[in-house]
Design a protein around this motif. Structure first.
Motif, PDB file in Angstrom:
ATOM      1  N   SER A   1      -3.266  11.199   4.809  1.00  0.00           N
ATOM      2  CA  SER A   1      -4.239  11.185   3.707  1.00  0.00           C
ATOM      3  C   SER A   1      -5.458  10.384   4.144  1.00  0.00           C
ATOM      4  O   SER A   1      -5.353   9.221   4.552  1.00  0.00           O
ATOM      5  CB  SER A   1      -3.588  10.533   2.475  1.00  0.00           C
ATOM      6  N   SER A   2      -6.643  11.000   4.063  1.00  0.00           N
ATOM      7  CA  SER A   2      -7.786  10.258   4.577  1.00  0.00           C
ATOM      8  C   SER A   2      -8.215   9.164   3.611  1.00  0.00           C
ATOM      9  O   SER A   2      -8.760   8.144   4.042  1.00  0.00           O
ATOM     10  CB  SER A   2      -8.928  11.177   4.989  1.00  0.00           C
ATOM     11  N   ALA A   3      -7.936   9.335   2.319  1.00  0.00           N
ATOM     12  CA  ALA A   3      -8.238   8.245   1.380  1.00  0.00           C
ATOM     13  C   ALA A   3      -7.351   7.030   1.687  1.00  0.00           C
ATOM     14  O   ALA A   3      -7.792   5.874   1.589  1.00  0.00           O
ATOM     15  CB  ALA A   3      -8.045   8.724  -0.057  1.00  0.00           C
ATOM     16  N   SER A   4      -6.098   7.278   2.089  1.00  0.00           N
ATOM     17  CA  SER A   4      -5.209   6.178   2.491  1.00  0.00           C
ATOM     18  C   SER A   4      -5.736   5.482   3.743  1.00  0.00           C
ATOM     19  O   SER A   4      -5.753   4.251   3.837  1.00  0.00           O
ATOM     20  CB  SER A   4      -3.804   6.718   2.798  1.00  0.00           C
ATOM     21  N   PHE A   5      -6.152   6.292   4.689  1.00  0.00           N
ATOM     22  CA  PHE A   5      -6.659   5.800   5.965  1.00  0.00           C
ATOM     23  C   PHE A   5      -7.861   4.861   5.726  1.00  0.00           C
ATOM     24  O   PHE A   5      -7.982   3.790   6.340  1.00  0.00           O
ATOM     25  CB  PHE A   5      -7.017   7.024   6.818  1.00  0.00           C
ATOM     26  N   ARG A   6      -8.742   5.235   4.784  1.00  0.00           N
ATOM     27  CA  ARG A   6      -9.892   4.362   4.469  1.00  0.00           C
ATOM     28  C   ARG A   6      -9.438   2.949   4.107  1.00  0.00           C
ATOM     29  O   ARG A   6     -10.004   1.960   4.580  1.00  0.00           O
ATOM     30  CB  ARG A   6     -10.643   4.911   3.239  1.00  0.00           C
ATOM     31  N   VAL A   7      -8.424   2.875   3.234  1.00  0.00           N
ATOM     32  CA  VAL A   7      -7.967   1.558   2.764  1.00  0.00           C
ATOM     33  C   VAL A   7      -7.245   0.804   3.876  1.00  0.00           C
ATOM     34  O   VAL A   7      -7.392  -0.416   4.012  1.00  0.00           O
ATOM     35  CB  VAL A   7      -7.074   1.708   1.513  1.00  0.00           C
TER      36      VAL A   7
ATOM     37  N   LEU B   1       0.845  -1.197   0.000  1.00  0.00           N
ATOM     38  CA  LEU B   1       0.000   0.000   0.000  1.00  0.00           C
ATOM     39  C   LEU B   1       0.880   1.245   0.000  1.00  0.00           C
ATOM     40  O   LEU B   1       1.601   1.514   0.962  1.00  0.00           O
ATOM     41  CB  LEU B   1      -0.930   0.012   1.217  1.00  0.00           C
ATOM     42  N   HIS B   2       0.825   1.972  -1.109  1.00  0.00           N
ATOM     43  CA  HIS B   2       1.524   3.249  -1.216  1.00  0.00           C
ATOM     44  C   HIS B   2       0.579   4.291  -0.628  1.00  0.00           C
ATOM     45  O   HIS B   2      -0.518   4.490  -1.158  1.00  0.00           O
ATOM     46  CB  HIS B   2       1.824   3.579  -2.672  1.00  0.00           C
ATOM     47  N   ASN B   3       1.002   4.949   0.420  1.00  0.00           N
ATOM     48  CA  ASN B   3       0.064   5.848   1.088  1.00  0.00           C
ATOM     49  C   ASN B   3       0.760   6.850   1.993  1.00  0.00           C
ATOM     50  O   ASN B   3       1.998   6.895   2.053  1.00  0.00           O
ATOM     51  CB  ASN B   3      -0.991   5.024   1.834  1.00  0.00           C
TER      52      ASN B   3
ATOM     53  N   VAL C   1       4.204   1.449   2.179  1.00  0.00           N
ATOM     54  CA  VAL C   1       5.178   2.271   1.439  1.00  0.00           C
ATOM     55  C   VAL C   1       4.765   3.737   1.580  1.00  0.00           C
ATOM     56  O   VAL C   1       3.740   4.156   1.024  1.00  0.00           O
ATOM     57  CB  VAL C   1       5.218   1.887  -0.058  1.00  0.00           C
ATOM     58  N   PRO C   2       5.523   4.524   2.329  1.00  0.00           N
ATOM     59  CA  PRO C   2       5.113   5.923   2.533  1.00  0.00           C
ATOM     60  C   PRO C   2       5.369   6.788   1.292  1.00  0.00           C
ATOM     61  O   PRO C   2       6.369   6.618   0.596  1.00  0.00           O
ATOM     62  CB  PRO C   2       5.995   6.378   3.703  1.00  0.00           C
ATOM     63  N   VAL C   3       4.447   7.685   1.022  1.00  0.00           N
ATOM     64  CA  VAL C   3       4.580   8.666  -0.073  1.00  0.00           C
ATOM     65  C   VAL C   3       4.321  10.024   0.576  1.00  0.00           C
ATOM     66  O   VAL C   3       3.201  10.305   1.012  1.00  0.00           O
ATOM     67  CB  VAL C   3       3.525   8.418  -1.181  1.00  0.00           C
ATOM     68  N   HIS C   4       5.334  10.849   0.657  1.00  0.00           N
ATOM     69  CA  HIS C   4       5.209  12.099   1.416  1.00  0.00           C
ATOM     70  C   HIS C   4       4.560  13.178   0.551  1.00  0.00           C
ATOM     71  O   HIS C   4       5.198  13.818  -0.274  1.00  0.00           O
ATOM     72  CB  HIS C   4       6.589  12.552   1.901  1.00  0.00           C
TER      73      HIS C   4
END
Lengths: 213, 213
Positions: free
Chosen positions: B9-15, B3-5, B29-32
């Motif tokens: 990010s609230s869309a990331s949090f949902r997943v 998971l690239h996130n 996988v963090p994406v800043h």
């Protein structure tokens, strides 16, 4: 079925296309957004969001265009509006959401009103805003469509589906606001192909009873 | 799965919540986003939208949080994140879209940047914008939840699902921006109930590796 909607609302247009693709008849109930009819008690009782479209079916009032289209696809599976394989379904849903979540919400009526009334934006600045989100948002859709072998004459292969139901109304809006479209040739090829299909033609705003009134 | 996130990010949090609810392990996988890493070529190759989250699974890169959650629900059906009956599924999807289409798109990073840079809005005016869409948007969600017998301790009945995955991150954002929340008691009751569930707790931003770095 009863569809409460407005000829120019692109979320309404999405559902009209889906109903036509499924060959489902429905009663057209106009809700005049510019006159604020969505805020009247009779409509508000159907839609807690005060938004069109609302589909009344089987005693229930369903809201949110994409949820309505998924419902139609589950209750009337033929012809399908989503492919079969999970990864393909995810691709089609992502294309639909790239428009429904990244472009359209920034440009709907209540947002444009806020820009005008609360922020005092000039018409020029408001149009720049509109075009910015449409043009950059469609660029992302173009990259998706142009880069994937799954793209066919429609967004996904040879059959029209959920993504096409969402794409076509967005292009109508883009044209109405004179947005640049020459940078999204694959998007426009799909759009042109859709507009030769009788379901898309029949569902378009100019064919709606409230447009002709 | 990868998971690239981004932790915030609230869309990331949902997943992340959906993955936890399903009990699925994944590489984080963090994406800043604030540093603009989503625009770098390595990430852009995965995401034509240049948006997080992206889920890599089985050689495919999937985008758009709600499309990803539907994919997870189709490929790993237990426990389900959507109810069985079509009308109930439509209700849950509509609740998710009431947040994902009507609230969140107006308040994400690139929109706030546009308000700052292109429109020259003051921080106060920007915060008013933010709160306006959160507070009025959640009011619509409150009306839906408070008026329906289908609402349980979770958005729909006794089990957490898609709508809860979308609701909880929105409340985190609302709290971060000091939005009013006393007018949405049913929403907050569901939120509080979710936050007692280990999946929601584990997925929250403060537990992410990039938050702790």
């Amino acid at each position: 079925m009863k569809l409460h909607n407005y000829f120019r609302s692109s979320a309404s247009f999405r559902v009209r296309i889906a109903l036509e693709l499924k060959g489902l008849g429905y009663d057209y109930v106009p809700v005049h957004l510019v006159k604020g009819e969505q805020l009247q008690p009779a409509f508000a009782a159907l839609s807690p969001e005060r938004l069109v479209p609302v589909l009344e079916d089987d005693g229930r009032a369903l809201t949110q265009s994409i949820a309505i289209i998924e419902y139609l696809d589950e209750t009337h599976p033929q012809p399908p509006l989503l492919p079969r394989a999970a990864a393909d379904r995810a691709r089609v849903r992502a294309l639909a959401l790239d428009i429904a979540c990244e472009i359209h919400p920034l440009n709907n009526l209540r947002v444009l009103k806020y820009l005008n009334r609360e922020l005092g934006l000039s018409d020029d600045a408001k149009n720049d805003w509109y075009r910015h989100w449409v043009e950059t948002g469609l660029e992302a859709v173009e990259r998706q469509l142009a880069s994937s072998p799954a793209t066919g004459p429609y967004c996904h292969g040879d059959l029209p589906g959920l993504a096409d139901c969402v794409l076509v109304p967005q292009i109508f809006n883009a044209e109405r606001f004179a947005c640049r479209l020459d940078h999204v040739p694959t998007v426009m090829k799909v759009f042109d192909h859709c507009m030769q299909h009788p379901a898309f033609m029949r569902a378009q705003p100019s064919n709606c009873p409230d447009a002709q009134a």
